[in-house]
Write an enzyme that holds these catalytic residues in place. Structure first.
Site, mmCIF file in Angstrom:
data_model
loop_
_atom_site.group_PDB
_atom_site.id
_atom_site.type_symbol
_atom_site.label_atom_id
_atom_site.label_comp_id
_atom_site.label_asym_id
_atom_site.label_seq_id
_atom_site.Cartn_x
_atom_site.Cartn_y
_atom_site.Cartn_z
ATOM 1 N N HIS A 1 -8.324 -6.516 -1.615
ATOM 2 C CA HIS A 1 -7.898 -5.585 -2.655
ATOM 3 C C HIS A 1 -7.262 -6.349 -3.810
ATOM 4 C CE1 HIS A 1 -4.014 -6.256 -0.806
ATOM 5 N NE2 HIS A 1 -4.348 -5.608 0.292
HETATM 6 P P1 TYD Z 1 -3.314 -3.067 4.013
HETATM 7 O O1 TYD Z 1 -2.965 -3.036 2.559
HETATM 8 O O2 TYD Z 1 -4.723 -2.742 4.380
HETATM 9 O O3 TYD Z 1 -2.952 -4.470 4.642
HETATM 10 P P2 TYD Z 1 -3.540 -5.912 4.235
HETATM 11 O O4 TYD Z 1 -3.531 -6.012 2.764
HETATM 12 O O5 TYD Z 1 -2.632 -6.874 4.890
HETATM 13 O O6 TYD Z 1 -4.908 -6.030 4.797
HETATM 14 O O7 TYD Z 1 -2.308 -2.109 4.768
HETATM 15 C C1 TYD Z 1 -2.500 -1.655 6.102
HETATM 16 C C2 TYD Z 1 -1.907 -0.259 6.227
HETATM 17 O O8 TYD Z 1 -0.497 -0.277 5.995
HETATM 18 C C3 TYD Z 1 -2.498 0.714 5.220
HETATM 19 O O9 TYD Z 1 -2.667 1.957 5.877
HETATM 20 C C4 TYD Z 1 -1.431 0.865 4.173
HETATM 21 C C5 TYD Z 1 -0.164 0.590 4.930
HETATM 22 N N1 TYD Z 1 0.884 -0.060 4.115
HETATM 23 C C6 TYD Z 1 2.041 0.640 3.787
HETATM 24 O O10 TYD Z 1 2.210 1.826 4.137
HETATM 25 N N2 TYD Z 1 2.991 0.015 3.048
HETATM 26 C C7 TYD Z 1 2.851 -1.275 2.637
HETATM 27 O O11 TYD Z 1 3.760 -1.824 1.979
HETATM 28 C C8 TYD Z 1 1.656 -1.982 2.988
HETATM 29 C C9 TYD Z 1 1.438 -3.411 2.540
HETATM 30 C C10 TYD Z 1 0.700 -1.345 3.727
#
Ligand code: TYD
Length: 145
Positions: free
Chosen positions: A55
């Site tokens: 992302h």
């Molecule tokens: P995600 O952004 O996919 O993690 P990464 O970038 O490490 O792959 O986040 C995983 C899940 O956690 C997603 O459902 C969103 C949630 N999340 C939060 O609620 N708050 C946060 O600060 C973060 C980073 C993720």
């Protein structure tokens, strides 16, 4: 247009070690951390096959620190890519807004600490690469990037 090398920075924190062990400090709004830290999270238990991230963020800037173990981060600004290996607790990777990032190659003991400039807001995460390219080109057209 912002060059990729102006959109990330490898940071080396001071290691305040003595005979008792090591200590690393990250202070918000300092020379090494150029934003107020509004959120922290950490990622662990991801195995070597997993790719996380995938992302870009419209508003949030980050600093990534592998406080234990190692991982790799691939950065992409739609034009160029860079790969950074995080392999020292005193090493940080600053990531600007609008950089696409993948985190992968996590070692079994990897704990990836993330300092973020903003509270979590799902709306400012761009999770579709084609949409990312479109927003990038809009921002480049208007001179925002
Ligand atoms: P995600 O952004 O996919 O993690 P990464 O970038 O490490 O792959 O986040 C995983 C899940 O956690 C997603 O459902 C969103 C949630 N999340 C939060 O609620 N708050 C946060 O600060 C973060 C980073 C993720």
């Amino acid at each position: 247009m912002k060059k990729i090398d102006d959109m990330y920075k490898i940071i080396e924190f001071d290691e305040l070690g003595d005979e008792r062990g090591n200590l690393v400090v990250a202070e918000g709004e300092s020379e090494l951390v150029p934003f107020a830290i509004n959120r922290i999270f950490y990622i662990y238990g991801s195995d070597s096959q997993v790719v996380r991230g995938q992302h870009a963020n419209i508003k949030t800037r980050f600093i990534l620190i592998n406080v234990s173990g190692t991982s790799k981060v691939k950065l992409d600004n739609g034009e160029e890519t860079r790969i950074v290996e995080l392999n020292k607790p005193k090493m940080g990777l600053y990531i600007d807004t609008m950089l696409w990032k993948d985190m992968y190659d996590f070692s079994p003991d990897s704990v990836l600490l993330v300092l973020a400039s903003e509270h979590y807001d799902a709306q400012e995460y761009i999770r579709d690469y084609d949409e990312y390219l479109k927003i990038l080109s809009d921002k480049r057209r208007t001179g925002e990037l």
